[in-house]
Design a protein around this motif. Structure first.
Motif, short mmCIF file in Angstrom:
data_model
loop_
_atom_site.label_atom_id
_atom_site.label_comp_id
_atom_site.label_asym_id
_atom_site.label_seq_id
_atom_site.Cartn_x
_atom_site.Cartn_y
_atom_site.Cartn_z
N GLY A 151 0.79 -1.23 0.00
CA GLY A 151 0.00 0.00 0.00
C GLY A 151 0.82 1.27 0.00
O GLY A 151 0.37 2.30 0.52
N LYS A 152 2.01 1.24 -0.60
CA LYS A 152 2.87 2.42 -0.61
C LYS A 152 3.09 2.98 -2.03
O LYS A 152 4.08 3.64 -2.29
N CYS A 153 2.13 2.70 -2.92
CA CYS A 153 2.28 3.13 -4.31
C CYS A 153 1.50 4.41 -4.61
O CYS A 153 1.39 4.81 -5.77
N GLY A 154 0.94 5.02 -3.58
CA GLY A 154 0.20 6.26 -3.79
C GLY A 154 -1.16 6.08 -4.43
O GLY A 154 -1.75 7.03 -4.93
N LEU A 155 -1.67 4.85 -4.43
CA LEU A 155 -2.99 4.56 -4.99
C LEU A 155 -4.01 4.43 -3.87
O LEU A 155 -3.67 4.03 -2.76
N CYS A 156 -5.26 4.75 -4.18
CA CYS A 156 -6.31 4.61 -3.17
C CYS A 156 -6.53 3.12 -2.88
O CYS A 156 -6.16 2.25 -3.66
N LYS A 157 -7.16 2.84 -1.74
CA LYS A 157 -7.36 1.47 -1.29
C LYS A 157 -8.13 0.63 -2.31
O LYS A 157 -7.79 -0.53 -2.55
N PHE A 175 3.99 -4.78 -15.79
CA PHE A 175 4.83 -3.84 -16.52
C PHE A 175 4.13 -2.49 -16.69
O PHE A 175 4.77 -1.44 -16.66
N ILE A 176 2.81 -2.54 -16.86
CA ILE A 176 2.03 -1.30 -16.97
C ILE A 176 2.13 -0.49 -15.68
O ILE A 176 2.30 0.73 -15.71
N TYR A 177 2.05 -1.16 -14.54
CA TYR A 177 2.18 -0.45 -13.26
C TYR A 177 3.54 0.25 -13.20
O TYR A 177 3.65 1.40 -12.75
N GLY A 178 4.58 -0.45 -13.63
CA GLY A 178 5.93 0.12 -13.58
C GLY A 178 6.11 1.31 -14.51
O GLY A 178 6.80 2.27 -14.17
N VAL A 179 5.46 1.27 -15.68
CA VAL A 179 5.60 2.35 -16.65
C VAL A 179 4.78 3.57 -16.24
O VAL A 179 5.23 4.71 -16.39
N THR A 180 3.58 3.34 -15.71
CA THR A 180 2.66 4.46 -15.45
C THR A 180 2.72 5.00 -14.03
O THR A 180 2.27 6.12 -13.78
N GLN A 181 3.26 4.24 -13.07
CA GLN A 181 3.24 4.65 -11.66
C GLN A 181 4.67 4.82 -11.14
O GLN A 181 5.39 3.83 -10.97
N SER A 182 5.06 6.06 -10.87
CA SER A 182 6.44 6.33 -10.41
C SER A 182 6.70 5.71 -9.03
O SER A 182 7.79 5.20 -8.77
N LYS A 183 5.69 5.73 -8.15
CA LYS A 183 5.88 5.17 -6.81
C LYS A 183 6.00 3.65 -6.86
O LYS A 183 6.67 3.05 -6.01
N ARG A 240 7.48 2.06 -9.29
CA ARG A 240 8.88 1.86 -9.68
C ARG A 240 9.81 2.03 -8.49
O ARG A 240 10.78 1.28 -8.32
N GLU A 241 9.51 3.01 -7.66
CA GLU A 241 10.33 3.25 -6.47
C GLU A 241 10.27 2.06 -5.51
O GLU A 241 11.30 1.61 -4.99
N GLN A 242 9.05 1.53 -5.30
CA GLN A 242 8.89 0.37 -4.43
C GLN A 242 9.55 -0.87 -5.03
O GLN A 242 10.11 -1.70 -4.30
N PHE A 243 9.51 -0.99 -6.35
CA PHE A 243 10.16 -2.12 -7.01
C PHE A 243 11.67 -2.09 -6.77
O PHE A 243 12.29 -3.13 -6.48
N LYS A 244 12.26 -0.90 -6.87
CA LYS A 244 13.70 -0.76 -6.61
C LYS A 244 14.02 -1.15 -5.16
O LYS A 244 15.02 -1.83 -4.91
N ASN A 245 13.16 -0.75 -4.24
CA ASN A 245 13.38 -1.09 -2.83
C ASN A 245 13.30 -2.60 -2.61
O ASN A 245 14.10 -3.17 -1.84
N VAL A 246 12.33 -3.25 -3.27
CA VAL A 246 12.20 -4.70 -3.14
C VAL A 246 13.42 -5.41 -3.70
O VAL A 246 13.93 -6.38 -3.12
N MET A 247 13.93 -4.93 -4.85
CA MET A 247 15.10 -5.54 -5.46
C MET A 247 16.36 -5.32 -4.61
O MET A 247 17.25 -6.17 -4.57
N LYS A 248 16.43 -4.17 -3.93
CA LYS A 248 17.60 -3.87 -3.09
C LYS A 248 17.55 -4.59 -1.75
O LYS A 248 18.59 -4.77 -1.10
#
Length: 324
Positions: free
Chosen positions: A33-39, A291-299, A301-309
């Motif tokens: 729930g940290k992608c900036g999207l509503c519930k 992939f659509i989430y990653g392209v259209t949602q900046s947050k 992508r940020e969470q994806f980087k955190n998961v990978m790190k």
């Protein structure tokens, strides 16, 4: 034909290798729930990713890949392969209808503020998804009984062949038509209609807002509401647009074979290849949303980087503690 079968084998293998981890990562990231999207949006996207993952597991791994790499395994026993096929049908319809209800939810949220406060709630979202999933499961139970074994070896039934009565008995023929209308024809029409209504509303409101903005001379006004709607619309149109494109060939095939009255003959290579390509494309739809989430949602992508790190940062922290 052998060349096409080899292409299918490679295609579904790559699809499984990519589809499983991609959807798992999407589920984990969205569930936090940290992608900036509503519930409501988050719940829908998690449900869609879960359905897509189920399609990859049942339809690609247990059905397709098992036949390529493990022919004659227990998955080919008639009751087992019947259950796998039914689960694949159900998972595919979950993926489709969750996309429909998501499109309806976003259409309501964008086009009607009054209905948004009543309909677009976490409780309603959970009820809609649960009800949709249960109804689909109930509808697909009869599919289990349309298969018969291709051969019986040592009293064990093997493989799944559709019974001839499925194509001749009036009750089964009506059920087959009902099934094809429910998925994909009706969802396809509904998504096109919902997107058309949403676009029409956006165009009308954009003209009104431009007129109001033009009257505010000298103001540097930022329309936060329109910016929020823009992000929601990009996500909606990208997901639904991808669905429309990847299911297009399957829908055309349905209309050509069923409505006009022509049916595929699988001894004909052209008909077989056309049908299989349609199935390959709709299976691909189960990998695209992440992939659509990653392209259209900046947050996202940020969470994806955190998961990978995370594995690397955890290992570094653990080694630092041991050194101390």
């Amino acid at each position: 034909m052998e060349t096409f079968r080899r292409i299918e084998k490679i295609y579904y293998t790559v699809l499984a290798v990519i589809g499983v981890p991609v959807n798992l990562v999407a589920i984990v990231i969205l569930s936090r729930g940290k992608c900036g999207l509503c519930k409501c949006i988050t719940i829908y996207l998690v449900a869609m990713a879960t359905a897509d993952l189920m399609v990859i597991i049942t339809g690609v791994i247990l059905w397709r890949i098992s036949s390529y790499y493990f022919p004659g395994s227990f998955l080919n026993i008639t009751p087992v392969c019947s259950a796998v096929i039914v689960l694949y049908y159900a998972a595919t319809e979950w993926s489709v209808w969750f996309t429909v209800v998501f499109s309806f939810d976003r259409c309501v949220a964008i086009c009607s503020q009054k209905l948004k406060s009543k309909f677009c709630t976490e409780k309603n979202t959970a009820v809609v998804l649960a009800t949709t999933g249960i109804l689909i499961c109930l509808k697909d139970i009869p599919f289990y009984f349309i298969f018969e074994p291709a051969e019986v070896i040592n009293d064990v039934p093997w493989f799944c062949n559709e019974r001839a009565i499925y194509y001749t008995d009036p009750a089964w023929v009506k059920f087959d038509w009902f099934d094809k209308v429910i998925t994909p024809l009706l969802p396809y029409v509904l998504i096109l209609l919902l997107n058309a209504l949403t676009v029409r509303y956006i165009l009308v409101t954009s003209r009104v807002r431009k007129g109001l903005t033009a009257q505010r001379k000298g103001e540097n006004h930022s329309d936060l509401e329109m910016e929020s709607r823009r992000k929601s619309m990009i996500l909606l149109f990208t997901i639904s647009g991808t669905f429309i494109l990847l299911w297009l060939l399957y829908v055309i095939e349905f209309c050509f074979y069923s409505i006009i009255g022509n049916h595929p003959k699988y001894d004909n290579n052209a008909f077989y290849i056309l049908t299989e390509i349609a199935l390959m494309l709709l299976s691909l739809n189960c990998c695209t949303n992440a992939f659509i989430y990653g392209v259209t949602q900046s947050k996202f992508r940020e969470q994806f980087k955190n998961v990978m790190k995370y594995p690397f940062t955890s290992a570094i922290q653990l080694s630092n503690k041991q050194c101390n």
